[in-house]
Design a protein around this motif. Structure first.
Motif, mmCIF file in Angstrom:
data_model
loop_
_atom_site.group_PDB
_atom_site.id
_atom_site.type_symbol
_atom_site.label_atom_id
_atom_site.label_comp_id
_atom_site.label_asym_id
_atom_site.label_seq_id
_atom_site.Cartn_x
_atom_site.Cartn_y
_atom_site.Cartn_z
ATOM 1 N N UNK A 53 31.476 42.897 47.294
ATOM 2 C CA UNK A 53 31.830 43.245 45.915
ATOM 3 C C UNK A 53 32.026 41.990 45.079
ATOM 4 N N UNK A 54 32.640 40.958 45.634
ATOM 5 C CA UNK A 54 32.820 39.698 44.909
ATOM 6 C C UNK A 54 31.500 39.004 44.631
ATOM 7 N N UNK A 55 30.579 39.055 45.585
ATOM 8 C CA UNK A 55 29.265 38.444 45.374
ATOM 9 C C UNK A 55 28.490 39.183 44.292
ATOM 10 N N UNK A 56 28.533 40.509 44.311
ATOM 11 C CA UNK A 56 27.845 41.277 43.277
ATOM 12 C C UNK A 56 28.477 41.045 41.908
ATOM 13 N N UNK A 57 29.797 40.936 41.869
ATOM 14 C CA UNK A 57 30.500 40.701 40.606
ATOM 15 C C UNK A 57 30.141 39.333 40.035
ATOM 16 N N UNK A 58 30.038 38.332 40.892
ATOM 17 C CA UNK A 58 29.668 36.990 40.430
ATOM 18 C C UNK A 58 28.218 36.937 39.970
ATOM 19 N N UNK A 59 27.383 37.851 40.447
ATOM 20 C CA UNK A 59 25.970 37.856 40.067
ATOM 21 C C UNK A 59 25.716 38.537 38.736
ATOM 22 N N UNK A 60 26.721 39.154 38.135
ATOM 23 C CA UNK A 60 26.527 39.792 36.836
ATOM 24 C C UNK A 60 26.221 38.752 35.779
ATOM 25 N N UNK A 61 25.556 39.178 34.712
ATOM 26 C CA UNK A 61 25.069 38.249 33.687
ATOM 27 C C UNK A 61 26.202 37.518 32.969
ATOM 28 N N UNK A 62 27.315 38.188 32.748
ATOM 29 C CA UNK A 62 28.389 37.553 31.986
ATOM 30 C C UNK A 62 29.527 37.043 32.876
ATOM 31 N N UNK A 63 29.283 36.834 34.156
ATOM 32 C CA UNK A 63 30.308 36.364 35.096
ATOM 33 C C UNK A 63 29.860 35.070 35.757
ATOM 34 N N UNK A 64 30.836 34.386 36.383
ATOM 35 C CA UNK A 64 30.513 33.150 37.099
ATOM 36 C C UNK A 64 31.103 33.211 38.505
ATOM 37 N N UNK A 65 30.988 32.123 39.251
ATOM 38 C CA UNK A 65 31.447 32.104 40.642
ATOM 39 C C UNK A 65 32.954 32.277 40.756
ATOM 40 N N UNK A 66 33.698 31.706 39.813
ATOM 41 C CA UNK A 66 35.159 31.827 39.849
ATOM 42 C C UNK A 66 35.588 33.281 39.681
ATOM 43 N N UNK A 67 34.888 34.015 38.820
ATOM 44 C CA UNK A 67 35.204 35.437 38.642
ATOM 45 C C UNK A 67 34.963 36.216 39.938
ATOM 46 N N UNK A 68 33.891 35.906 40.634
ATOM 47 C CA UNK A 68 33.615 36.565 41.909
ATOM 48 C C UNK A 68 34.649 36.240 42.967
ATOM 49 N N UNK A 69 35.114 34.995 42.987
ATOM 50 C CA UNK A 69 36.140 34.602 43.955
ATOM 51 C C UNK A 69 37.459 35.313 43.657
ATOM 52 N N UNK A 70 37.819 35.414 42.384
ATOM 53 C CA UNK A 70 39.058 36.116 42.006
ATOM 54 C C UNK A 70 38.953 37.603 42.326
ATOM 55 N N UNK A 71 37.786 38.173 42.091
ATOM 56 C CA UNK A 71 37.578 39.590 42.385
ATOM 57 C C UNK A 71 37.722 39.861 43.880
ATOM 58 N N UNK A 72 37.156 39.002 44.694
ATOM 59 C CA UNK A 72 37.270 39.158 46.148
ATOM 60 C C UNK A 72 38.725 39.063 46.592
ATOM 61 N N UNK A 73 39.453 38.070 46.069
ATOM 62 C CA UNK A 73 40.865 37.900 46.437
ATOM 63 C C UNK A 73 41.696 39.097 45.985
ATOM 64 N N UNK A 74 41.401 39.640 44.807
ATOM 65 C CA UNK A 74 42.151 40.804 44.311
ATOM 66 C C UNK A 74 41.889 42.036 45.175
ATOM 67 N N UNK A 75 40.638 42.237 45.581
ATOM 68 C CA UNK A 75 40.330 43.381 46.442
ATOM 69 C C UNK A 75 40.997 43.251 47.808
ATOM 70 N N UNK A 76 41.029 42.049 48.335
ATOM 71 C CA UNK A 76 41.707 41.840 49.623
ATOM 72 C C UNK A 76 43.205 42.082 49.496
ATOM 73 N N UNK A 77 43.803 41.592 48.404
ATOM 74 C CA UNK A 77 45.251 41.739 48.223
ATOM 75 C C UNK A 77 45.667 43.198 48.104
ATOM 76 N N UNK A 78 44.788 44.024 47.547
ATOM 77 C CA UNK A 78 45.140 45.436 47.401
ATOM 78 C C UNK A 78 44.787 46.271 48.630
ATOM 79 N N UNK A 79 44.138 45.669 49.621
ATOM 80 C CA UNK A 79 43.646 46.452 50.755
ATOM 81 C C UNK A 79 44.306 46.143 52.093
#
Length: 130
Positions: A53-79
């Protein structure tokens, strides 16, 4: 009447209690082991899902690698518990089209209490933005 049955001797009294205690202990250990394997598989699958999910999020047109890393950490923290100790690394492959996210966490050994055994999951996504 019942000629094949012998009355129990004094030596056999109480044997059922001892056998029951041993069997209950083995069944409890078996059930605990099965539950722990389920926790390990859940943690591994959650890490794989968060990484992808973090890799796909970072691959979006308006996102960057830092956004994907934060998304991955947030998903892990909630799971999973103790997710703050997970290491999330993200980067581009040499060709620049692939984004790779790697999550490294510790293997849960007793419930969700982690052991010093590392567990790693990697996911990739294509970045088709120019």
């Amino acid at each position: 009447m019942f000629q094949g049955l012998k009355p129990t001797s004094r030596r056999d009294t109480g044997a059922v209690v001892a056998e029951s205690a041993m069997i209950i202990g083995l069944v409890t250990l078996l059930c605990g082991t099965i539950l722990q394997i389920g926790v390990i598989i859940h943690t591994r699958n959650t890490m794989i899902d968060a990484a992808s999910a973090g890799a796909r999020y970072a691959a979006l047109a308006d996102r960057n690698l830092t956004d994907g890393q934060k998304r991955t950490a947030a998903l892990l923290a909630s799971s999973i518990p103790n997710a703050e100790s997970a290491i999330v690394t993200i980067g581009r492959e040499s060709d620049g089209e692939l984004i790779r996210v790697t999550v490294t966490h510790h293997l849960p050994m007793l419930g969700f209490i982690t052991a010093p055994v590392p567990l790693s999951a990697t996911a990739q996504a294509y970045d088709l933005t120019p």
